[in-house]
Design a protein around this motif. Structure first.
Motif, mmCIF file in Angstrom:
data_model
loop_
_atom_site.group_PDB
_atom_site.id
_atom_site.type_symbol
_atom_site.label_atom_id
_atom_site.label_comp_id
_atom_site.label_asym_id
_atom_site.label_seq_id
_atom_site.Cartn_x
_atom_site.Cartn_y
_atom_site.Cartn_z
ATOM 1 N N LYS A 2 40.236 -4.479 3.553
ATOM 2 C CA LYS A 2 40.949 -5.743 3.733
ATOM 3 C C LYS A 2 42.432 -5.437 3.915
ATOM 4 O O LYS A 2 43.044 -4.790 3.077
ATOM 5 N N ILE A 3 42.966 -5.898 5.036
ATOM 6 C CA ILE A 3 44.388 -5.731 5.328
ATOM 7 C C ILE A 3 44.937 -7.093 5.722
ATOM 8 O O ILE A 3 44.311 -7.824 6.490
ATOM 9 N N ASN A 66 47.858 6.767 9.190
ATOM 10 C CA ASN A 66 48.860 6.998 8.142
ATOM 11 C C ASN A 66 49.836 5.834 8.027
ATOM 12 O O ASN A 66 50.293 5.513 6.935
ATOM 13 N N GLN A 67 50.161 5.197 9.135
ATOM 14 C CA GLN A 67 51.075 4.058 9.127
ATOM 15 C C GLN A 67 50.423 2.836 8.483
ATOM 16 O O GLN A 67 51.072 2.087 7.767
ATOM 17 N N LEU A 68 49.142 2.630 8.734
ATOM 18 C CA LEU A 68 48.479 1.407 8.284
ATOM 19 C C LEU A 68 47.977 1.462 6.848
ATOM 20 O O LEU A 68 47.823 0.424 6.212
ATOM 21 N N ARG A 74 43.693 2.529 -3.688
ATOM 22 C CA ARG A 74 42.616 3.456 -3.369
ATOM 23 C C ARG A 74 41.950 2.973 -2.082
ATOM 24 O O ARG A 74 41.757 1.781 -1.879
ATOM 25 N N GLY A 75 41.616 3.882 -1.227
ATOM 26 C CA GLY A 75 40.965 3.517 0.028
ATOM 27 C C GLY A 75 41.968 3.067 1.070
ATOM 28 O O GLY A 75 43.127 3.486 1.064
#
Length: 90
Positions: A2-3, A66-68, A74-75
């Motif tokens: 989830k972002i 790596n940016q996101l 965690r995860g």
């Protein structure tokens, strides 16, 4: 996973960082600098060249990952606090 995409894309800094994250490996690999991108045609040619190269494509994907990712969780998800945001935190 989830972002909070809505909040991230409402932040101009995030968008700028995302573009730089995708372009920096391409420029480094091809040996170009920013002053070599003087026309939209040169930018388009560079993108076509870059995305037809599997090695360079993997470098860009790793940089974007790596940016996101949020290193404080965690995860690959945003924290529960970040998921509740309606706009970028002041």
């Amino acid at each position: 996973m989830k972002i909070n995409w809505k909040v991230r894309f409402n932040n101009p800094v995030f968008i700028f960082q995302l573009l730089l994250t995708a372009l920096a490996p391409i420029l480094a690999y091809t040996g170009l600098s920013w002053d070599g991108l003087t026309t939209w045609q040169s930018v388009g040619d560079l993108c076509v060249q870059a995305y037809s190269n599997p090695y360079l494509l993997v470098l860009v994907i790793i940089a974007l990952y790596n940016q996101l990712s949020d290193p404080t969780t965690r995860g690959f998800s945003d924290s529960s606090q970040a998921l509740r945001y309606e706009k970028p935190k002041e």
